[in-house]
Design an enzyme around this catalytic site. Structure first.
Site, PDB file in Angstrom:
ATOM      1  N   CYS A   2      19.241  81.811 102.231  1.00 49.95           N
ATOM      2  CA  CYS A   2      18.326  81.218 101.266  1.00 49.95           C
ATOM      3  C   CYS A   2      19.157  80.765 100.067  1.00 49.95           C
ATOM      4  O   CYS A   2      20.180  81.357  99.746  1.00 49.95           O
ATOM      5  CB  CYS A   2      17.251  82.164 100.750  1.00 49.95           C
ATOM      6  SG  CYS A   2      16.205  82.853 102.023  1.00 49.95           S
ATOM      7  N   ARG A  27      21.966  76.605 103.150  1.00 50.50           N
ATOM      8  CA  ARG A  27      21.747  78.054 103.203  1.00 50.50           C
ATOM      9  C   ARG A  27      20.447  78.423 103.911  1.00 50.50           C
ATOM     10  O   ARG A  27      20.139  79.594 104.077  1.00 50.50           O
ATOM     11  CB  ARG A  27      21.707  78.618 101.779  1.00 50.50           C
ATOM     12  CG  ARG A  27      22.983  78.366 101.004  1.00 50.50           C
ATOM     13  CD  ARG A  27      22.832  78.858  99.595  1.00 50.50           C
ATOM     14  NE  ARG A  27      22.882  80.298  99.531  1.00 50.50           N
ATOM     15  CZ  ARG A  27      23.958  81.022  99.371  1.00 50.50           C
ATOM     16  NH1 ARG A  27      25.118  80.429  99.243  1.00 50.50           N
ATOM     17  NH2 ARG A  27      23.917  82.327  99.329  1.00 50.50           N
ATOM     18  N   TRP A  75      15.645  80.674 104.421  1.00 48.84           N
ATOM     19  CA  TRP A  75      15.967  81.039 105.791  1.00 48.84           C
ATOM     20  C   TRP A  75      15.168  82.309 106.046  1.00 48.84           C
ATOM     21  O   TRP A  75      15.434  83.346 105.447  1.00 48.84           O
ATOM     22  CB  TRP A  75      17.467  81.295 105.962  1.00 48.84           C
ATOM     23  CG  TRP A  75      17.847  81.516 107.399  1.00 48.84           C
ATOM     24  CD1 TRP A  75      18.096  80.560 108.339  1.00 48.84           C
ATOM     25  CD2 TRP A  75      18.029  82.782 108.051  1.00 48.84           C
ATOM     26  NE1 TRP A  75      18.402  81.157 109.542  1.00 48.84           N
ATOM     27  CE2 TRP A  75      18.371  82.502 109.393  1.00 48.84           C
ATOM     28  CE3 TRP A  75      17.934  84.108 107.648  1.00 48.84           C
ATOM     29  CZ2 TRP A  75      18.624  83.508 110.323  1.00 48.84           C
ATOM     30  CZ3 TRP A  75      18.177  85.115 108.568  1.00 48.84           C
ATOM     31  CH2 TRP A  75      18.525  84.803 109.896  1.00 48.84           C
ATOM     32  N   ASN A  99      16.600  85.591  97.252  1.00 47.35           N
ATOM     33  CA  ASN A  99      17.487  85.469  98.407  1.00 47.35           C
ATOM     34  C   ASN A  99      17.934  86.865  98.767  1.00 47.35           C
ATOM     35  O   ASN A  99      18.450  87.586  97.914  1.00 47.35           O
ATOM     36  CB  ASN A  99      18.685  84.578  98.029  1.00 47.35           C
ATOM     37  CG  ASN A  99      19.851  84.725  99.002  1.00 47.35           C
ATOM     38  OD1 ASN A  99      19.653  85.035 100.162  1.00 47.35           O
ATOM     39  ND2 ASN A  99      21.061  84.510  98.503  1.00 47.35           N
ATOM     40  N   GLY A 100      17.738  87.274 100.026  1.00 45.20           N
ATOM     41  CA  GLY A 100      18.181  88.608 100.445  1.00 45.20           C
ATOM     42  C   GLY A 100      17.061  89.349 101.132  1.00 45.20           C
ATOM     43  O   GLY A 100      16.100  88.748 101.619  1.00 45.20           O
ATOM     44  N   GLU A 480      35.266  79.260 120.469  1.00 43.99           N
ATOM     45  CA  GLU A 480      34.838  78.372 119.387  1.00 43.99           C
ATOM     46  C   GLU A 480      34.086  77.160 119.962  1.00 43.99           C
ATOM     47  O   GLU A 480      33.053  76.747 119.441  1.00 43.99           O
ATOM     48  CB  GLU A 480      36.070  77.933 118.572  1.00 43.99           C
ATOM     49  CG  GLU A 480      35.872  76.759 117.619  1.00 43.99           C
ATOM     50  CD  GLU A 480      34.904  77.021 116.460  1.00 43.99           C
ATOM     51  OE1 GLU A 480      34.399  78.148 116.337  1.00 43.99           O
ATOM     52  OE2 GLU A 480      34.629  76.072 115.710  1.00 43.99           O
ATOM     53  N   LYS A 484      30.174  76.325 119.202  1.00 45.28           N
ATOM     54  CA  LYS A 484      29.794  75.066 118.555  1.00 45.28           C
ATOM     55  C   LYS A 484      28.770  74.322 119.400  1.00 45.28           C
ATOM     56  O   LYS A 484      27.805  73.784 118.894  1.00 45.28           O
ATOM     57  CB  LYS A 484      31.070  74.232 118.391  1.00 45.28           C
ATOM     58  CG  LYS A 484      31.185  73.467 117.161  1.00 45.28           C
ATOM     59  CD  LYS A 484      31.842  74.072 115.974  1.00 45.28           C
ATOM     60  CE  LYS A 484      31.292  75.360 115.449  1.00 45.28           C
ATOM     61  NZ  LYS A 484      32.089  75.914 114.390  1.00 45.28           N
ATOM     62  N   GLU A 487      25.408  76.073 119.136  1.00 48.10           N
ATOM     63  CA  GLU A 487      24.843  75.939 117.786  1.00 48.10           C
ATOM     64  C   GLU A 487      24.167  74.595 117.560  1.00 48.10           C
ATOM     65  O   GLU A 487      23.078  74.534 117.023  1.00 48.10           O
ATOM     66  CB  GLU A 487      25.972  76.038 116.743  1.00 48.10           C
ATOM     67  CG  GLU A 487      26.248  77.420 116.231  1.00 48.10           C
ATOM     68  CD  GLU A 487      27.292  77.387 115.107  1.00 48.10           C
ATOM     69  OE1 GLU A 487      27.060  78.011 114.089  1.00 48.10           O
ATOM     70  OE2 GLU A 487      28.353  76.729 115.265  1.00 48.10           O
ATOM     71  N   HIS A 503      36.116  87.598 137.923  1.00 47.84           N
ATOM     72  CA  HIS A 503      35.457  88.902 137.792  1.00 47.84           C
ATOM     73  C   HIS A 503      33.983  88.753 137.438  1.00 47.84           C
ATOM     74  O   HIS A 503      33.380  89.678 136.904  1.00 47.84           O
ATOM     75  CB  HIS A 503      36.178  89.755 136.744  1.00 47.84           C
ATOM     76  CG  HIS A 503      37.589  90.059 137.119  1.00 47.84           C
ATOM     77  ND1 HIS A 503      37.915  90.868 138.175  1.00 47.84           N
ATOM     78  CD2 HIS A 503      38.769  89.615 136.605  1.00 47.84           C
ATOM     79  CE1 HIS A 503      39.239  90.929 138.292  1.00 47.84           C
ATOM     80  NE2 HIS A 503      39.774  90.163 137.353  1.00 47.84           N
ATOM     81  N   LYS A 603      24.076  78.529 106.938  1.00 43.93           N
ATOM     82  CA  LYS A 603      25.531  78.567 106.834  1.00 43.93           C
ATOM     83  C   LYS A 603      26.039  79.873 106.258  1.00 43.93           C
ATOM     84  O   LYS A 603      26.982  80.465 106.736  1.00 43.93           O
ATOM     85  CB  LYS A 603      26.023  77.402 105.979  1.00 43.93           C
ATOM     86  CG  LYS A 603      27.543  77.311 105.971  1.00 43.93           C
ATOM     87  CD  LYS A 603      28.013  75.962 105.584  1.00 43.93           C
ATOM     88  CE  LYS A 603      29.504  75.834 105.792  1.00 43.93           C
ATOM     89  NZ  LYS A 603      29.865  75.849 107.226  1.00 43.93           N
TER      90      LYS A 603
HETATM   91  C1  G6P Z   1      27.447  81.380 109.997  1.00 45.90           C
HETATM   92  C2  G6P Z   1      27.893  79.943 110.182  1.00 45.90           C
HETATM   93  C3  G6P Z   1      29.218  79.897 110.939  1.00 45.90           C
HETATM   94  C4  G6P Z   1      30.265  80.751 110.230  1.00 45.90           C
HETATM   95  C5  G6P Z   1      29.764  82.188 110.043  1.00 45.90           C
HETATM   96  C6  G6P Z   1      30.687  83.003 109.158  1.00 45.90           C
HETATM   97  O1  G6P Z   1      27.085  81.917 111.229  1.00 45.90           O
HETATM   98  O2  G6P Z   1      26.914  79.199 110.884  1.00 45.90           O
HETATM   99  O3  G6P Z   1      29.665  78.556 110.988  1.00 45.90           O
HETATM  100  O4  G6P Z   1      31.436  80.751 110.990  1.00 45.90           O
HETATM  101  O5  G6P Z   1      28.481  82.174 109.404  1.00 45.90           O
HETATM  102  O6  G6P Z   1      30.632  82.503 107.852  1.00 45.90           O
HETATM  103  P1  G6P Z   1      31.785  82.717 106.790  1.00 45.90           P
HETATM  104  O7  G6P Z   1      31.307  82.018 105.555  1.00 45.90           O
HETATM  105  O8  G6P Z   1      31.893  84.203 106.584  1.00 45.90           O
HETATM  106  O9  G6P Z   1      33.027  82.135 107.353  1.00 45.90           O
END
Ligand code: G6P
Length: 608
Positions: A2, A27, A75, A99-100, A480, A484, A487, A503, A603
């Site tokens: 948020c 956020r 969020w 927020n929180g 990764e 991605k 996501e 396996h 994010k």
């Molecule tokens: C969220 C984002 C990711 C990011 C992760 C860690 O899940 O969507 O893209 O890698 O948080 O965030 P940070 O700010 O700790 O790298």
């Protein structure tokens, strides 16, 4: 997560709050809302479910008056993402944004309901508004009522409040979630981060955990959790207003993908001595030669960067490394060695799980080193040493350039440790450093492969399930890639170390499951090739990221290849991360998803 903001000044507050919310939308974007005080001193709110555009529409139809206001982009944690659950929440004489998570909200709510208060949302946050109003009702002034309420809250919060009949008064509080004060000309602001504050303030102060503050036009008073007045450093805003536009790209993600070369280059510039061309990290608050173990912790993409870092630190600096995702590490209670180092990796420096580990490992006597993009973040302030990246603001929810910047710092750290521990001769150090410094140019070359990546994307976009394979130091890049893809395109993807294929996951393979291989022709290439042949034999469609040599050897095995520039195996994971992220982006374009703001994500994850 948020994002929250607050304004007290002389200009209309609602448009300023809206602009701040635009910059905070990364956020969370489940709902948004703004509340202001009218000339008559009443609180008015406008709220809308969904993205900010919906709120913009509401505000156009029904503008908000007033020069004192608060805003929120959500969020959802407690309660569905509806308009009714959208912030600001109002109770009697107060409106709040939060927020929180208020962990003791159920107890507080029960107590307040027993006093006859009626709750109208499913959120934990509404409790805060009722609690403050309850104290106002007991005759306390806004500042005292806010403080009395804050003292009763458990959990994580950044809060901003405005009060009926108190124009020009804004109260903020933080505990476990970030909040910054911005200084304008006869106006003051609150924001979840510097990006929100950048267009309107030139200076800012980060509140410390437990701080709360009273803002009036042109003035702030900060208090700590005991209620004592405290002073906190005032800093120049590092992210300027213009830095967060899309610069003509379709999405922030596209722009940020194109910023890989600059992010890597700028980051390396900060940690390299230009004269000797040697890695020159800031002095460590410990002797690297004496460190018995490094514990790496992170979340999401940053965790995969940490996995690559483990390979480098173990193989080059011969140092034992423990690694886990933060949400697990936090509760595992692994024994910590004397003189151990905790290495936290985070773009934002605010991720709640990673921050939790930082604090617990600090308590366990570990030296805290963090690799951060936002250096003035909470993690930055609580670390013994910050190894800053210089990736610039990253707005797209899916991390891109911050990932390669993190890897660049970790590669440099491994070289630095190896030198200090005497595990690498100078010739090797020079070769590896040169390959690192050459990366920005090689990274720029990757964009000449866009057409090949698009062709690969056309295959992946048809699939329901995709398998990503890597081996050795490129295994985390497979992870990764899969993350991605999931996501931003919502296609199910799994990543495996190629050797594990037989396996279990090999049973998933048929003509409908593309297998994406991250396969530079380095020392484990032959083994990867065998694994890919096994997949092909089961009807799998092999798509590979490799180099010219690898492409030759993959003839007849891979249906499509993206031929990458030749680089030293040491830096291959950094370079190969770029096309893997580009593939996810191209697939998302074909699927027509919301690339920068994928569903259900945010994010900066500031809740556990
Ligand atoms: C969220 C984002 C990711 C990011 C992760 C860690 O899940 O969507 O893209 O890698 O948080 O965030 P940070 O700010 O700790 O790298």
């Amino acid at each position: 997560m948020c994002g929250i903001c607050g304004i007290v000044g002389h200009q209309p507050a609602s448009p300023i709050a809206f602009e701040a919310l635009r910059r905070l939308e990364y956020r969370g974007y489940d709902s948004a809302g703004i509340a202001t005080l009218t000339a008559a001193g009443n609180i008015e709110r406008r709220r809308a479910a969904g993205k900010l555009d919906n709120l913009e529409y509401v505000l156009k139809e029904h503008p908000l008056p007033g020069t004192t206001g608060i805003g929120h982009t959500r969020w959802a944690t407690h309660g569905a993402p509806t308009e009714n659950n959208a912030h600001p929440h109002e109770a009697g004489r107060v409106a709040i944004v939060h927020n929180g998570i208020i962990e003791n909200f159920a107890t507080l709510k029960k107590e307040l309901e027993a006093k006859g208060r009626v709750f109208v949302t499913e959120t934990d946050s509404e409790t805060v508004a009722h609690l403050v109003d309850e104290y106002l009702g007991q005759g306390l002034a806004p500042r005292e009522a806010a403080f009395a309420a804050i003292k009763r809250l458990e959990g994580a919060y950044a809060i901003a409040m405005i009060f009926k009949d108190h124009e020009g008064l804004l109260i903020g509080a933080r505990h476990g979630a970030p909040l910054a004060v911005g200084y304008g000309n006869g106006e003051m602001f609150l924001g979840s981060d510097s990006i929100a504050l950048a267009p309107m303030a030139r200076k800012m102060t980060y509140l410390e955990d437990g701080d709360w503050c009273e803002l009036t036009p042109g003035h702030v008073t900060i208090f700590d959790m005991t209620g004592a007045e405290v002073s906190r450093p005032v800093q120049d805003l590092t992210f300027m207003a213009g830095q967060v536009g899309k610069d003509g790209y379709r999405h922030y993600m596209e722009k940020e993908l194109h910023e890989h070369p600059v992010a890597i280059g700028q980051t390396l510039k900060r940690i390299t001595d230009p004269a000797s061309k040697r890695i020159a990290l800031p002095e460590m608050p410990f002797d690297p030669a004496q460190v018995p173990r490094i514990t790496i912790t992170a979340c999401g993409s940053a965790y995969y960067a940490g996995m690559v870092g483990r390979y480098w630190l173990e193989s080059l600096a011969r140092i034992p490394v423990e690694i886990d995702v933060a949400s697990e590490m936090r509760y595992r209670e692994p024994p910590q060695p004397d003189k151990g180092v905790a290495l936290l990796i985070s773009q934002s420096g605010e991720t709640a799980d990673t921050l939790g580990v930082l604090r617990s490992l600090k308590k366990a006597g570990q030296s805290i080193v963090s690799v951060l993009n936002v250096e003035h973040s909470t993690m930055g302030r609580e670390s013994d040493l910050v190894l800053g990246m210089d990736a610039g603001p990253e707005i797209s929810v899916a991390s891109t350039k911050a990932f390669t910047a993190q890897l660049s710092v970790l590669a440099a750290l491994a070289i630095d440790f190896a030198r200090a521990r005497g595990t690498m001769d100078q010739a090797r150090e020079e070769r590896l450093t040169a390959s690192l410094l050459d990366l920005p140019s090689r990274a720029a070359e990757v964009f000449t492969r866009t057409k090949d990546i698009q062709a690969m994307a056309a295959v992946v976009a048809q699939a329901r399930d995709v398998l990503y394979l890597g081996r050795g130091i490129c295994t985390p890049i497979a992870f990764e890639g899969a993350l991605k893809l999931k996501e931003i395109s919502y296609i199910h993807a799994e990543a495996y170390a190629a050797g594990e294929l037989k396996h279990g996951p090999i049973s998933l393979i048929d003509q409908t499951v593309p297998v994406v291989a991250i396969a530079p022709s380095t020392i484990l290439f032959d083994k990867t090739l065998s694994n890919l042949q096994e997949a092909k034999a089961r009807g799998g469609r092999i798509l590979a990221f490799t180099d010219a040599e690898g492409a030759k050897r993959l003839e007849g095995v891979a249906e499509q290849v993206v031929i990458m520039p030749d680089v030293d195996a040491f830096v291959a994971p950094i370079l190969y991360a770029i096309p893997v992220q580009m593939l996810a982006y191209e697939v998302a374009l074909l699927k027509g998803t919301d690339v920068d703001q994928p569903r259900n994500l945010a994010k900066s994850v500031t809740v556990e």
